[in-house]
Design an enzyme around this catalytic site. Structure first.
Site, PDB file in Angstrom:
ATOM      1  N   LYS A  13       0.840  -1.220   0.000  1.00 49.13           N
ATOM      2  CA  LYS A  13       0.000   0.000   0.000  1.00 49.13           C
ATOM      3  C   LYS A  13       0.871   1.265   0.000  1.00 49.13           C
ATOM      4  O   LYS A  13       0.664   2.167  -0.800  1.00 49.13           O
ATOM      5  CB  LYS A  13      -0.925   0.019   1.237  1.00 49.13           C
ATOM      6  CG  LYS A  13      -1.890  -1.143   1.316  1.00 49.13           C
ATOM      7  CD  LYS A  13      -2.830  -1.020   2.496  1.00 49.13           C
ATOM      8  CE  LYS A  13      -2.146  -1.044   3.869  1.00 49.13           C
ATOM      9  NZ  LYS A  13      -1.427  -2.294   4.184  1.00 49.13           N
ATOM     10  N   ARG A  88     -10.012   0.431   8.108  1.00 52.73           N
ATOM     11  CA  ARG A  88      -9.550  -0.925   8.381  1.00 52.73           C
ATOM     12  C   ARG A  88     -10.600  -1.749   9.114  1.00 52.73           C
ATOM     13  O   ARG A  88     -10.361  -2.909   9.448  1.00 52.73           O
ATOM     14  CB  ARG A  88      -8.313  -0.876   9.272  1.00 52.73           C
ATOM     15  CG  ARG A  88      -7.052  -1.176   8.503  1.00 52.73           C
ATOM     16  CD  ARG A  88      -5.908  -1.085   9.459  1.00 52.73           C
ATOM     17  NE  ARG A  88      -4.941  -0.200   8.884  1.00 52.73           N
ATOM     18  CZ  ARG A  88      -3.676  -0.508   8.691  1.00 52.73           C
ATOM     19  NH1 ARG A  88      -3.211  -1.655   9.078  1.00 52.73           N
ATOM     20  NH2 ARG A  88      -2.871   0.340   8.145  1.00 52.73           N
ATOM     21  N   ARG A 122      11.760  -5.564   5.270  1.00 55.45           N
ATOM     22  CA  ARG A 122      11.601  -4.139   4.946  1.00 55.45           C
ATOM     23  C   ARG A 122      12.603  -3.293   5.737  1.00 55.45           C
ATOM     24  O   ARG A 122      12.841  -3.534   6.919  1.00 55.45           O
ATOM     25  CB  ARG A 122      10.176  -3.691   5.284  1.00 55.45           C
ATOM     26  CG  ARG A 122       9.983  -2.197   5.118  1.00 55.45           C
ATOM     27  CD  ARG A 122       8.547  -1.796   5.119  1.00 55.45           C
ATOM     28  NE  ARG A 122       7.801  -2.245   6.280  1.00 55.45           N
ATOM     29  CZ  ARG A 122       6.506  -2.040   6.444  1.00 55.45           C
ATOM     30  NH1 ARG A 122       5.820  -1.432   5.509  1.00 55.45           N
ATOM     31  NH2 ARG A 122       5.893  -2.469   7.526  1.00 55.45           N
ATOM     32  N   ARG A 153      11.346  -1.416  11.180  1.00 61.14           N
ATOM     33  CA  ARG A 153      10.214  -0.995  12.018  1.00 61.14           C
ATOM     34  C   ARG A 153      10.050  -1.936  13.206  1.00 61.14           C
ATOM     35  O   ARG A 153      10.190  -3.147  13.079  1.00 61.14           O
ATOM     36  CB  ARG A 153       8.925  -1.014  11.184  1.00 61.14           C
ATOM     37  CG  ARG A 153       8.513   0.351  10.706  1.00 61.14           C
ATOM     38  CD  ARG A 153       7.407   0.325   9.716  1.00 61.14           C
ATOM     39  NE  ARG A 153       6.172  -0.322  10.156  1.00 61.14           N
ATOM     40  CZ  ARG A 153       5.012  -0.171   9.541  1.00 61.14           C
ATOM     41  NH1 ARG A 153       4.916   0.609   8.483  1.00 61.14           N
ATOM     42  NH2 ARG A 153       3.939  -0.802   9.955  1.00 61.14           N
ATOM     43  N   ARG A 164      -0.553  -8.829  13.306  1.00 63.88           N
ATOM     44  CA  ARG A 164      -1.102  -7.872  12.330  1.00 63.88           C
ATOM     45  C   ARG A 164      -1.885  -8.602  11.241  1.00 63.88           C
ATOM     46  O   ARG A 164      -2.938  -8.136  10.803  1.00 63.88           O
ATOM     47  CB  ARG A 164       0.038  -7.055  11.708  1.00 63.88           C
ATOM     48  CG  ARG A 164       0.640  -6.045  12.677  1.00 63.88           C
ATOM     49  CD  ARG A 164       2.019  -5.584  12.253  1.00 63.88           C
ATOM     50  NE  ARG A 164       2.024  -4.858  11.007  1.00 63.88           N
ATOM     51  CZ  ARG A 164       3.142  -4.600  10.316  1.00 63.88           C
ATOM     52  NH1 ARG A 164       4.315  -5.003  10.766  1.00 63.88           N
ATOM     53  NH2 ARG A 164       3.070  -3.925   9.197  1.00 63.88           N
TER      54      ARG A 164
HETATM   55  P1  AP5 Z   1       4.857  -1.563   1.884  1.00 61.48           P
HETATM   56  O1  AP5 Z   1       4.541  -0.754   0.680  1.00 61.48           O
HETATM   57  O2  AP5 Z   1       5.576  -0.897   3.003  1.00 61.48           O
HETATM   58  O3  AP5 Z   1       3.540  -2.320   2.383  1.00 61.48           O
HETATM   59  P2  AP5 Z   1       2.280  -1.777   3.184  1.00 61.48           P
HETATM   60  O4  AP5 Z   1       1.109  -2.478   2.645  1.00 61.48           O
HETATM   61  O5  AP5 Z   1       2.260  -0.268   3.168  1.00 61.48           O
HETATM   62  O6  AP5 Z   1       2.666  -2.345   4.591  1.00 61.48           O
HETATM   63  P3  AP5 Z   1       2.530  -1.696   6.027  1.00 61.48           P
HETATM   64  O7  AP5 Z   1       3.314  -2.575   6.951  1.00 61.48           O
HETATM   65  O8  AP5 Z   1       2.912  -0.244   6.022  1.00 61.48           O
HETATM   66  O9  AP5 Z   1       1.041  -1.842   6.260  1.00 61.48           O
HETATM   67  P4  AP5 Z   1       0.363  -1.946   7.602  1.00 61.48           P
HETATM   68  O10 AP5 Z   1      -1.016  -1.794   7.125  1.00 61.48           O
HETATM   69  O11 AP5 Z   1       0.631  -3.112   8.443  1.00 61.48           O
HETATM   70  O12 AP5 Z   1       1.053  -0.783   8.445  1.00 61.48           O
HETATM   71  P5  AP5 Z   1       0.663   0.726   8.709  1.00 61.48           P
HETATM   72  O13 AP5 Z   1       1.919   1.496   8.782  1.00 61.48           O
HETATM   73  O14 AP5 Z   1      -0.403   1.176   7.792  1.00 61.48           O
HETATM   74  O15 AP5 Z   1       5.698  -2.843   1.391  1.00 61.48           O
HETATM   75  C1  AP5 Z   1       6.217  -3.776   2.333  1.00 61.48           C
HETATM   76  C2  AP5 Z   1       7.614  -4.235   1.864  1.00 61.48           C
HETATM   77  O16 AP5 Z   1       7.493  -4.947   0.629  1.00 61.48           O
HETATM   78  C3  AP5 Z   1       8.583  -3.086   1.589  1.00 61.48           C
HETATM   79  O17 AP5 Z   1       9.855  -3.478   1.977  1.00 61.48           O
HETATM   80  C4  AP5 Z   1       8.512  -2.879   0.078  1.00 61.48           C
HETATM   81  O18 AP5 Z   1       9.723  -2.371  -0.428  1.00 61.48           O
HETATM   82  C5  AP5 Z   1       8.226  -4.299  -0.402  1.00 61.48           C
HETATM   83  N1  AP5 Z   1       7.376  -4.336  -1.590  1.00 61.48           N
HETATM   84  C6  AP5 Z   1       6.280  -3.551  -1.847  1.00 61.48           C
HETATM   85  N2  AP5 Z   1       5.743  -3.897  -3.028  1.00 61.48           N
HETATM   86  C7  AP5 Z   1       6.475  -4.941  -3.503  1.00 61.48           C
HETATM   87  C8  AP5 Z   1       6.388  -5.746  -4.678  1.00 61.48           C
HETATM   88  N3  AP5 Z   1       5.460  -5.546  -5.607  1.00 61.48           N
HETATM   89  N4  AP5 Z   1       7.290  -6.748  -4.827  1.00 61.48           N
HETATM   90  C9  AP5 Z   1       8.257  -6.941  -3.899  1.00 61.48           C
HETATM   91  N5  AP5 Z   1       8.402  -6.213  -2.776  1.00 61.48           N
HETATM   92  C10 AP5 Z   1       7.513  -5.222  -2.579  1.00 61.48           C
HETATM   93  O19 AP5 Z   1       0.008   0.607  10.173  1.00 61.48           O
HETATM   94  C11 AP5 Z   1       0.812   0.268  11.285  1.00 61.48           C
HETATM   95  C12 AP5 Z   1      -0.077   0.052  12.488  1.00 61.48           C
HETATM   96  O20 AP5 Z   1      -0.803   1.270  12.770  1.00 61.48           O
HETATM   97  C13 AP5 Z   1      -1.158  -1.017  12.331  1.00 61.48           C
HETATM   98  O21 AP5 Z   1      -0.676  -2.310  12.630  1.00 61.48           O
HETATM   99  C14 AP5 Z   1      -2.206  -0.543  13.355  1.00 61.48           C
HETATM  100  O22 AP5 Z   1      -1.822  -0.896  14.658  1.00 61.48           O
HETATM  101  C15 AP5 Z   1      -2.126   0.982  13.236  1.00 61.48           C
HETATM  102  N6  AP5 Z   1      -3.108   1.494  12.274  1.00 61.48           N
HETATM  103  C16 AP5 Z   1      -2.856   2.051  11.059  1.00 61.48           C
HETATM  104  N7  AP5 Z   1      -3.997   2.393  10.438  1.00 61.48           N
HETATM  105  C17 AP5 Z   1      -5.005   2.029  11.279  1.00 61.48           C
HETATM  106  C18 AP5 Z   1      -6.420   2.092  11.198  1.00 61.48           C
HETATM  107  N8  AP5 Z   1      -7.042   2.579  10.096  1.00 61.48           N
HETATM  108  N9  AP5 Z   1      -7.151   1.622  12.249  1.00 61.48           N
HETATM  109  C19 AP5 Z   1      -6.545   1.139  13.346  1.00 61.48           C
HETATM  110  N10 AP5 Z   1      -5.204   1.026  13.486  1.00 61.48           N
HETATM  111  C20 AP5 Z   1      -4.444   1.468  12.454  1.00 61.48           C
END
Ligand code: AP5
Length: 208
Positions: A13, A88, A122, A153, A164
């Site tokens: 994402k 979410r 990552r 992270r 997660r």
């Molecule tokens: P990346 O692009 O970083 O993936 P992502 O989907 O953004 O993963 P996140 O870990 O950021 O998502 P998340 O939803 O768990 O965390 P968030 O920060 O939103 O890609 C991942 C890796 O793969 C990278 O190394 C990248 O280079 C690689 N990659 C990407 N595309 C690729 C491809 N095509 N091929 C190969 N490699 C690839 O949230 C963190 C925490 O915050 C949550 O756990 C929760 O506790 C809280 N939170 C956030 N939003 C909410 C909400 N709406 N409600 C409640 N709690 C929330």
């Protein structure tokens, strides 16, 4: 254009959102990034969020919804925005529908068993915000863009990633049906190369 980017942790994402927001010239709003910034600045929201994030659990809906409502009310959102990681839960989606008109929810679809490796490999740059993977950059310690020391992270360890993914399966996957029933769901296979996934997302957005 008001877009929601759905997908499991590690589905890409953030990687795709950064590119799409640049191409469309709309703000990339990531609730995960907003929480990270609050944790860094030791705000009360940050401290509360950290207690959930460290366990791989979702931050409570009322806190998350309030933050997003405030963010969407800012001027830079007037011409559209890209929401990454919000909503979410069904209550979050219902709250969003009260204050916004969403054009599409793009779901980055990828088998969950691929995600442990993506997340534990990552590496991020605290200076330029670069997001990398050791499969592509190797076992380097410095940021390929600016040279700063890369970091892993705190929630990208195996135990927290498992939590997660469980939270995603139980609380977030119902959103697929939610947006499907509104005719707004667009599914993109996210298991390919980053540029191929981007091409698919752009095709979907162009057809809206
Ligand atoms: P990346 O692009 O970083 O993936 P992502 O989907 O953004 O993963 P996140 O870990 O950021 O998502 P998340 O939803 O768990 O965390 P968030 O920060 O939103 O890609 C991942 C890796 O793969 C990278 O190394 C990248 O280079 C690689 N990659 C990407 N595309 C690729 C491809 N095509 N091929 C190969 N490699 C690839 O949230 C963190 C925490 O915050 C949550 O756990 C929760 O506790 C809280 N939170 C956030 N939003 C909410 C909400 N709406 N409600 C409640 N709690 C929330």
């Amino acid at each position: 254009m008001n877009i929601v980017l759905l997908g499991a942790p590690g589905s890409g994402k953030g990687t795709q959102a950064a590119r799409i927001s640049e191409i469309y010239g709309i703000p990339h709003i990531s609730t995960g990034d907003i929480f990270t910034e609050n944790i860094k600045n030791q705000t009360s929201v940050g401290m509360l969020a950290k207690s959930y994030i460290d366990k791989g659990q979702l931050v409570p809906d009322e806190v998350t919804v309030r933050i997003v409502e405030e963010r969407l009310s800012r001027e830079d959102c007037a011409k559209g925005y890209l929401l990454d990681g919000f909503p979410r839960t069904i209550p979050q989606a219902e709250a969003l529908d009260k204050v916004a008109s969403i054009d599409a929810a793009v779901n980055l679809d990828i088998p969950l068993e691929k995600l442990m490796r993506r997340l534990t490999g990552r590496r991020g740059c605290p200076k330029c915000g670069g997001n990398f993977h050791i499969d592509f950059i190797g076992d380097v310690t410095g940021c390929p863009k600016c040279g700063e020391k890369l970091v892993t992270r705190a929630d990208d360890n195996e135990e927290t990633v498992s939590s997660r993914l469980k939270a995603y399966t139980e609380q977030t996957t119902p959103l697929i049906g939610y947006y499907e029933s509104q005719g707004k769901l667009r599914t993109v296979q996210a298991d390919g190369a980053i540029e191929d996934v981007l091409r698919s997302v752009l095709e979907v957005l162009k057809a809206l």
